[in-house]
Design a protein around this motif. Structure first.
Motif, PDB file in Angstrom:
ATOM      1  N   SER A  28      -4.756  -6.884  -8.104  1.00 19.60           N
ATOM      2  CA  SER A  28      -3.692  -6.155  -8.604  1.00 19.60           C
ATOM      3  C   SER A  28      -2.741  -7.110  -9.726  1.00 19.60           C
ATOM      4  O   SER A  28      -2.167  -6.829 -10.666  1.00 19.60           O
ATOM      5  N   ILE A  65      -7.053  -1.712  -8.658  1.00 17.36           N
ATOM      6  CA  ILE A  65      -5.781  -1.389  -8.137  1.00 17.36           C
ATOM      7  C   ILE A  65      -5.166  -0.398  -8.979  1.00 17.36           C
ATOM      8  O   ILE A  65      -5.096  -0.678 -10.386  1.00 17.36           O
ATOM      9  N   ASP A 104       0.851  -1.303  -0.094  1.00 18.08           N
ATOM     10  CA  ASP A 104       0.018   0.112   0.022  1.00 18.08           C
ATOM     11  C   ASP A 104       0.852   1.254   0.008  1.00 18.08           C
ATOM     12  O   ASP A 104       1.541   1.395   0.768  1.00 18.08           O
ATOM     13  N   LYS A 143      -6.666  -7.410  -2.593  1.00 18.09           N
ATOM     14  CA  LYS A 143      -5.966  -6.435  -3.233  1.00 18.09           C
ATOM     15  C   LYS A 143      -4.763  -7.211  -4.041  1.00 18.09           C
ATOM     16  O   LYS A 143      -4.488  -6.604  -5.445  1.00 18.09           O
ATOM     17  N   ASN A 191      -3.422   3.991  -2.299  1.00 21.84           N
ATOM     18  CA  ASN A 191      -4.228   3.173  -1.228  1.00 21.84           C
ATOM     19  C   ASN A 191      -4.750   4.146  -0.484  1.00 21.84           C
ATOM     20  O   ASN A 191      -6.036   4.565  -0.275  1.00 21.84           O
TER      21      ASN A 191
END
Ligand SMILES: [Mg+2]
Length: 235
Positions: free
Chosen positions: A143, A106, A17, A139, A23
């Motif tokens: 991503s 993302i 992040d 995430k 993020n």
């Protein structure tokens, strides 16, 4: 996908992040939407934000960094600051904004995937991220970053003990490990404390609770870069 490496190289632990992808800016946007709604109902935006930060500071120790805790902190701050009428409407904004966060795409920072691809030839890359296990793995899946690193490691907290444990679990030899990240509090200070080297890549939207004074910015074990893609000039 199993990535090949040309040589053993270093072990690079890499934060996710605000190091690999945006993020905190999305969390800030959600807070701004909720705060605007609080203000529209005639209550102080500043007081609401202060209450929220106090709640987050108190609760991350016991409830972690997940979306569920973020939602709960927002709800508690609303309940602390808003009487009815108004509370129900603001809680609807909370619900909408947190739901959006849970499924948003993302957005990698510039040059990240190309840099990871190049580094993976020369070094062992381990994504080391803290937070709610399911949130973080979701995430990673959204991503596709697992295609560019050798391992993904999610830990509950990134303190010195967590880094000592990561070094032991991944068999990192002395002097051969680096931590790369944007957070002084979670990436840099505890990694240096655990004997790793560190690369600090500041992000302007870093969460207030991640900020801290790095004791020695001139340490030989610390590299400070402006952009992730500069890593290939050093590793
Ligand atoms: Mg980070």
């Amino acid at each position: 996908m199993v990535l090949a490496r040309r040589s053993p190289g270093f072990t690079l632990f890499i934060d996710a992040d605000d190091t690999l992808w945006e993020n905190n800016v999305y969390f800030d946007q959600a807070i701004t939407k909720v705060t605007s709604s609080v203000a529209r109902h005639g209550h102080s935006a500043t007081a609401f934000r202060e209450t929220l930060l106090t709640l987050e500071r108190a609760r991350v120790r016991t409830h972690g960094y997940g979306l569920a805790n973020f939602r709960h902190c927002l709800e508690l701050a609303c309940q602390a600051r808003l009487p009815e009428p108004g509370l129900a409407a603001v809680l609807q904004v909370v619900d909408r904004e947190v739901s959006l966060l849970a499924r948003r795409g993302i957005e990698f920072l510039p040059g990240v995937t190309e840099t990871l691809r190049e580094l993976a030839w020369r070094h062992r890359l381990i994504l080391l991220t803290k937070g709610d296990h399911d949130d973080q793995l979701a995430k990673v899946a959204r991503s596709g970053v697992h295609l560019f690193v050798h391992r993904v490691d999610v830990v509950r907290e990134k303190d010195a003990a967590a880094y000592v444990d990561a070094v032991r679990r991944h068999g990192v030899r002395t002097g051969m490990g680096w931590m790369v990240g944007n957070s002084p509090r979670s990436d840099i200070i505890p990694a240096l404390g655990a004997g790793l080297n560190a690369v600090f890549i500041p992000h302007p939207a870093t969460w207030a609770l991640e900020l801290a004074q790095i004791p020695d910015l001139t340490s030989e074990r610390l590299l400070v870069l402006e952009r992730f893609e500069e890593l290939t000039a050093h590793f």
